[in-house]
Design a protein around this motif. Structure first.
Motif, mmCIF file in Angstrom:
data_model
loop_
_atom_site.group_PDB
_atom_site.id
_atom_site.type_symbol
_atom_site.label_atom_id
_atom_site.label_comp_id
_atom_site.label_asym_id
_atom_site.label_seq_id
_atom_site.Cartn_x
_atom_site.Cartn_y
_atom_site.Cartn_z
ATOM 1 N N ILE A 136 0.655 -1.399 -0.019
ATOM 2 C CA ILE A 136 0.053 0.065 -0.092
ATOM 3 C C ILE A 136 0.858 1.256 0.029
ATOM 4 O O ILE A 136 0.348 2.169 -0.765
ATOM 5 C CB ILE A 136 -0.873 0.195 1.174
ATOM 6 N N ARG A 137 1.845 1.271 0.761
ATOM 7 C CA ARG A 137 3.028 2.559 0.738
ATOM 8 C C ARG A 137 3.271 2.740 -0.364
ATOM 9 O O ARG A 137 3.567 3.885 -1.074
ATOM 10 C CB ARG A 137 3.874 1.932 1.816
ATOM 11 N N ARG A 138 3.904 1.494 -1.196
ATOM 12 C CA ARG A 138 4.418 1.804 -2.695
ATOM 13 C C ARG A 138 3.318 2.269 -3.538
ATOM 14 O O ARG A 138 3.836 2.950 -4.379
ATOM 15 C CB ARG A 138 5.017 0.376 -3.003
ATOM 16 N N TRP A 139 2.171 1.795 -3.551
ATOM 17 C CA TRP A 139 0.881 2.088 -4.361
ATOM 18 C C TRP A 139 0.745 3.799 -4.073
ATOM 19 O O TRP A 139 0.795 4.426 -5.296
ATOM 20 C CB TRP A 139 -0.019 1.191 -3.670
ATOM 21 N N HIS A 140 0.885 4.277 -2.839
ATOM 22 C CA HIS A 140 0.737 5.524 -2.720
ATOM 23 C C HIS A 140 1.831 6.562 -3.359
ATOM 24 O O HIS A 140 1.516 7.548 -3.811
ATOM 25 C CB HIS A 140 0.487 5.994 -1.125
ATOM 26 N N GLN A 141 3.124 6.019 -3.228
ATOM 27 C CA GLN A 141 4.241 6.725 -3.685
ATOM 28 C C GLN A 141 4.127 6.769 -5.295
ATOM 29 O O GLN A 141 4.298 7.625 -5.637
ATOM 30 C CB GLN A 141 5.661 5.865 -3.497
ATOM 31 N N HIS A 142 3.482 5.641 -5.880
ATOM 32 C CA HIS A 142 3.243 5.657 -7.210
ATOM 33 C C HIS A 142 2.412 6.827 -7.755
ATOM 34 O O HIS A 142 2.737 7.322 -8.649
ATOM 35 C CB HIS A 142 3.129 4.211 -7.789
ATOM 36 N N ASN A 143 1.175 6.716 -6.891
ATOM 37 C CA ASN A 143 0.397 7.796 -7.421
ATOM 38 C C ASN A 143 0.862 9.238 -7.067
ATOM 39 O O ASN A 143 0.494 10.147 -8.020
ATOM 40 C CB ASN A 143 -0.911 7.606 -6.184
ATOM 41 N N CYS A 144 1.586 9.510 -5.998
ATOM 42 C CA CYS A 144 2.370 10.863 -5.965
ATOM 43 C C CYS A 144 3.162 11.065 -7.179
ATOM 44 O O CYS A 144 3.434 12.300 -7.456
ATOM 45 C CB CYS A 144 3.058 10.920 -4.643
#
Length: 434
Positions: free
Chosen positions: A406-414
């Motif tokens: 989930i953390r990597r997912w948010h970093q990708h979105n940003c």
């Protein structure tokens, strides 16, 4: 806070107090009934069953009526579940009925906050409601344990009450369940005192009064559209993923703590249930500490979820109560600090996208489906021959790994959707609508 907010808090406190005391009483009812161990483990997923099955309908129901009325009906359903336990129904079936009441209650409980308060107060309001919920968990598990104790159960079994006598109450667990009916009734009384928020109701797309299957199923496309909309939102998907995993793990943690305390500390149900309250103390402290966090900064707490999973793995090495207590407080504190701002962010996005009740119903569906899945995973681990300690360590590893994703997912979105994420954060920063 606006008028009516503290009435909502009181109603939530007593309803949750009874829910958590009932879990301990139902567990003891099963244990003393000589049922297989898997049935005791099934209490948590059975409670979650109707959250998943009825998720497409309860959100629309909560948006169609004043939420105080919805909460009153939900508590009445919980009373029916308690009576079923006393009148001879299988405890798992009766506990599922209590879960039905809880499933209908939740969209109204959280949804009314977004109707009553502006977005700028949602984190603070969630801190209140989560803090009181955690307090009710602490007191609830302690109440359940004390009602099962020799002194309290002796007094309760000696009372000659008409309803209790007719139900054939003759064990400490049944006496505790009968007592908790009064607590649910008190919560229902507070529900009748909740004022109407003045927000326009969203009529159901179907005439449920006609009770036709075809019309009822018309709610399904609306629910799945809301579910898809929230999962596609660049902030909604992250907050939904985080809270889903947190409650999936937390929902099963209370049984895991009972099993761990029995193996590591040789505790009985009453003493082991008190350790569940210790976790809740930490969660309450974390929830209070997070109340000052701004809504647009909520995603900064995601790494705490990874830490929670790693702490679960370390838990299997603890064999001393003096080390266990501060450890469980820290574990709960990380969870409380994580869930309050992420829950507020999720409510904010859901209210903007589809309405409070439907948003909370989508949230409940995902979270309770996660409880079902993770509960099945934990039970299967035991069935396949893993020890309690190995099953807990595996469970913690899954939590940590999923939070890392989930953390990597948010970093990708940003990175890949920077403008969209900044726009949504700006809305969270400046939105003051109700």
């Amino acid at each position: 806070m606006k008028r009516g907010f503290y009435t909502i808090m009181a109603a939530q406190f007593f309803s949750s107090l009874a829910d958590n005391a009932l879990f301990v009483a139902a567990f003891e009812l099963l244990r003393t009934g000589g049922v297989p161990e898997w049935q005791c483990a099934a209490l948590v997923p059975m409670f979650a069953l109707f959250y998943v099955v009825l998720a497409p309908f309860v959100g629309a129901f909560a948006d169609a009526l004043p939420k105080g009325q919805v909460m009153f009906v939900s508590n009445a359903i919980k009373v029916v579940g308690c009576l079923m336990m006393l009148l001879g129904s299988h405890p798992l079936v009766a506990y599922a009925v209590v879960g039905l009441g809880a499933a209908a209650y939740s969209p109204a409980k959280y949804g009314i906050l977004t109707e009553l308060l502006p977005a700028s107060q949602l984190v603070k309001a969630n801190g209140w409601i989560e803090g009181l919920t955690i307090a009710s968990i602490i007191l609830g598990v302690l109440l359940g344990g004390q009602l099962l104790g020799e002194r309290a159960s002796g007094v309760l079994l000696g009372l000659d009450l008409p309803l209790v006598g007719n139900a054939g109450v003759d064990s400490p667990a049944e006496a505790a369940i009968a007592t908790l009916i009064a607590v649910y009734a008190l919560a229902a009384w507070f529900n009748t005192r909740i004022p109407h928020t003045g927000v326009e109701m969203r009529p159901l797309r179907t005439d449920l009064a006609r009770s036709t299957v075809a019309n009822t199923l018309n709610l399904l496309p609306d629910f799945w559209a809301c579910n898809r909309r929230l999962w596609h939102d660049k902030l909604g998907q992250i907050s939904l993923g985080t809270t889903t995993l947190f409650w999936g793990a937390g929902g099963n943690l209370k049984f895991i703590v009972l099993a761990w305390a029995a193996e590591a500390l040789a505790y009985d149900t009453t003493r082991a249930s008190a350790l569940t309250g210790v976790v809740a103390i930490g969660t309450a402290l974390g929830a209070v500490a997070s109340m000052r966090m701004r809504l647009d900064k909520a995603t900064r707490v995601i790494p705490l979820g990874i830490a929670m999973g790693l702490l679960l793995i370390l838990m299997v090495f603890i064999r001393d109560i003096w080390l266990a207590v501060p450890f469980l407080i820290v574990l709960g504190g990380l969870g409380g600090y994580l869930v309050v701002p992420m829950n507020a962010l999720l409510q904010h996005r859901g209210h903007n996208l589809m309405g409070a009740g439907r948003s909370i119903a989508v949230q409940n569906f995902n979270e309770q489906a996660c409880i079902l899945g993770m509960g099945a995973f934990y039970s299967l681990s035991l069935k396949l021959g893993l020890s309690v300690f190995s099953a807990i360590a595996t469970f913690g590893l899954v939590v940590a790994a999923t939070m890392w994703v989930i953390r990597r997912w948010h970093q990708h979105n940003c990175s890949a959707h920077r403008e969209e994420v900044e726009h949504l954060l700006g809305i969270a920063r400046h939105d003051t609508h109700h």
